[in-house]
Write an enzyme that holds these catalytic residues in place. Structure first.
Site, mmCIF file in Angstrom:
data_model
loop_
_atom_site.group_PDB
_atom_site.id
_atom_site.type_symbol
_atom_site.label_atom_id
_atom_site.label_comp_id
_atom_site.label_asym_id
_atom_site.label_seq_id
_atom_site.Cartn_x
_atom_site.Cartn_y
_atom_site.Cartn_z
ATOM 1 N N TYR A 56 0.863 -1.244 -0.011
ATOM 2 C CA TYR A 56 -0.072 -0.404 0.766
ATOM 3 C C TYR A 56 0.740 1.567 -0.010
ATOM 4 C CZ TYR A 56 -3.041 3.415 1.940
ATOM 5 O OH TYR A 56 -3.453 4.541 1.491
ATOM 6 N N GLU A 64 -3.617 7.422 -4.843
ATOM 7 C CA GLU A 64 -3.940 5.952 -3.324
ATOM 8 C C GLU A 64 -3.265 4.735 -4.804
ATOM 9 O OE1 GLU A 64 -5.274 4.847 0.038
ATOM 10 O OE2 GLU A 64 -6.864 4.136 -1.934
#
Ligand code: GDP
Ligand code: MN
Length: 376
Positions: free
Chosen positions: A101, A185
């Site tokens: 992530y 993201e």
């Protein structure tokens, strides 16, 4: 404004981040063609501006073009957290070895950006952060300095990401800066079996204040969830829906804000913020009034104008023009002061609408509008 995954993917690609080959469609038949072009096996992904599509069944693996058509047919039209799926993206599947992530987000409280990264990507990052906070690295980024290779190396090390991710971290920062984003993201950022680092999902939130120089995305994605706000935005009006019952229209953000305060001080709640701006024309007044009057929770309307560049008679003309097209069923209290106030008041006096009354002070107008909204 949030971009769709396929738009984020396009930006990543332009900035040299490795992404799977992919195409977008709204038709199952075309999905079959695309799958054929992409080599047969594809991932079919719902394009909605919300996360958690995987868990909701909005991501499917199809073994061949015929299966891709069926999967596209299943996903198109699906409802994911209140978003109807209108398009799907078909992407070449990759063999995932590890999922990470990574994101950059504006930390308003700290006055800087924050790199958030974790070696435990793929799933719900909020869940990882809640249950194992030590698995999520948070590294402040000085906006003036940006993310250099050295910064990126620190981020990767803090999160336990392999050194190959350093280049992606630098490029992702470039996306944020060049594209005027407040958030970028990637989840998952995957390490594939052949050792490549690939962005498999992307979320990009653009800064609405920079829309003028990011014209390629148009304005159709702007984040007006309220239908009244969307209608106002379409007319170029600064309108924010609130929870109360007194509709407010004024000129200049400062005057409108203080009008909200004065109404609240009189025991009523403002139904909205609406700024017709400086130099407002009769048309803008008419448009603003029709937006406020179409709000069913509005019980009375307060127009508070201090004429500077805006001439009060133009405002009065706008009110009259609006009332020629919108049937007034709620009382309207008008306070005009400043430039051409006397002429403006005379226009409304001559119009003599039974539901329109005038007040000479802001306090008096607010009190009257509040009383009209709160007495049954
Ligand atoms: P989200 O649920 O909205 O975040 O959608 P994602 O695009 O992140 O997809 C959800 C999950 O599907 C990912 O975490 C991956 O595990 C899986 N996935 C997505 N693309 C691929 C792919 O190309 N290959 C494989 N094996 N899995 C994928
Ligand atoms: Mn994801």
């Amino acid at each position: 404004m949030d971009l769709y995954e396929h738009q984020a993917r396009e930006l990543f690609e332009e900035h040299g981040i490795v992404v799977p080959r992919a195409e977008v469609t709204d038709s199952p038949r075309q999905a079959r063609e695309i799958a054929r072009r992409l080599g047969g096996r594809v991932v079919v992904k719902a394009q909605v501006r919300t996360g958690g599509r995987g868990k909701a069944g909005g991501v499917g693996l199809a073994a061949d073009p015929a299966a891709a058509e069926l999967t596209a047919r299943r996903i198109l039209g699906m409802d994911i957290k209140g978003h109807t799926v209108g398009t799907v993206m078909l992407a070449q599947p990759v063999d995932i070895e590890e999922e990470f992530y990574v994101s950059y987000v504006l930390d308003r409280a700290a006055g800087c950006f924050l790199a958030i990264a974790s070696a435990e990507g793929g799933m719900d990052i909020e869940e990882v952060a809640a249950t194992r906070p030590e698995a999520v690295a948070r590294v402040p980024v000085d906006p003036a300095e940006g993310v250099t290779s050295a910064t990126a190396a620190r981020i990767a090390e803090a999160a336990g990401l392999p050194p190959q991710t350093v280049d992606v971290l630098v490029r992702l920062w470039e996306v944020l800066v060049r594209e005027d984003a407040l958030l970028v993201e990637v989840n998952p950022l995957a390490r594939t079996r052949d050792g490549r680092i690939t962005a498999l999902d992307g979320k990009v939130t653009l800064d609405d204040n920079a829309t003028f120089r990011q014209a390629r995305w148009g304005t159709e994605h702007s984040t007006h969830h309220d239908p009244l706000e969307a209608a106002a935005a379409a007319k170029g009006i600064d309108y924010v829906k609130l929870d109360g019952e007194v509709g407010i229209i004024g000129n200049g953000a400062g005057l409108v804000m203080s009008t909200l305060d004065v109404v609240a001080g009189r025991g009523a709640r403002p139904a909205n913020f609406l700024d017709i701006g400086g130099g407002a024309s009769a048309q803008v007044m008419a448009d603003g009034l029709s937006v406020v009057l179409s709000d069913p929770s509005v019980k009375s309307v307060l127009v508070n104008v201090f004429g500077g560049i805006t001439a009060c008679d133009a405002v009065a003309d706008g009110i009259v023009r609006a009332l020629d097209t919108v049937r007034l069923t709620k009382p309207l209290v008008v306070r005009l002061d400043g430039n051409n106030a006397a002429r403006g008041r005379a226009v409304l006096d001559a119009y003599a609408h039974p539901l329109v009354e005038q007040a000479t002070t802001m306090d008096g107008a607010a009190e009257r509008a509040a009383r009209l909204a709160t007495t049954p």
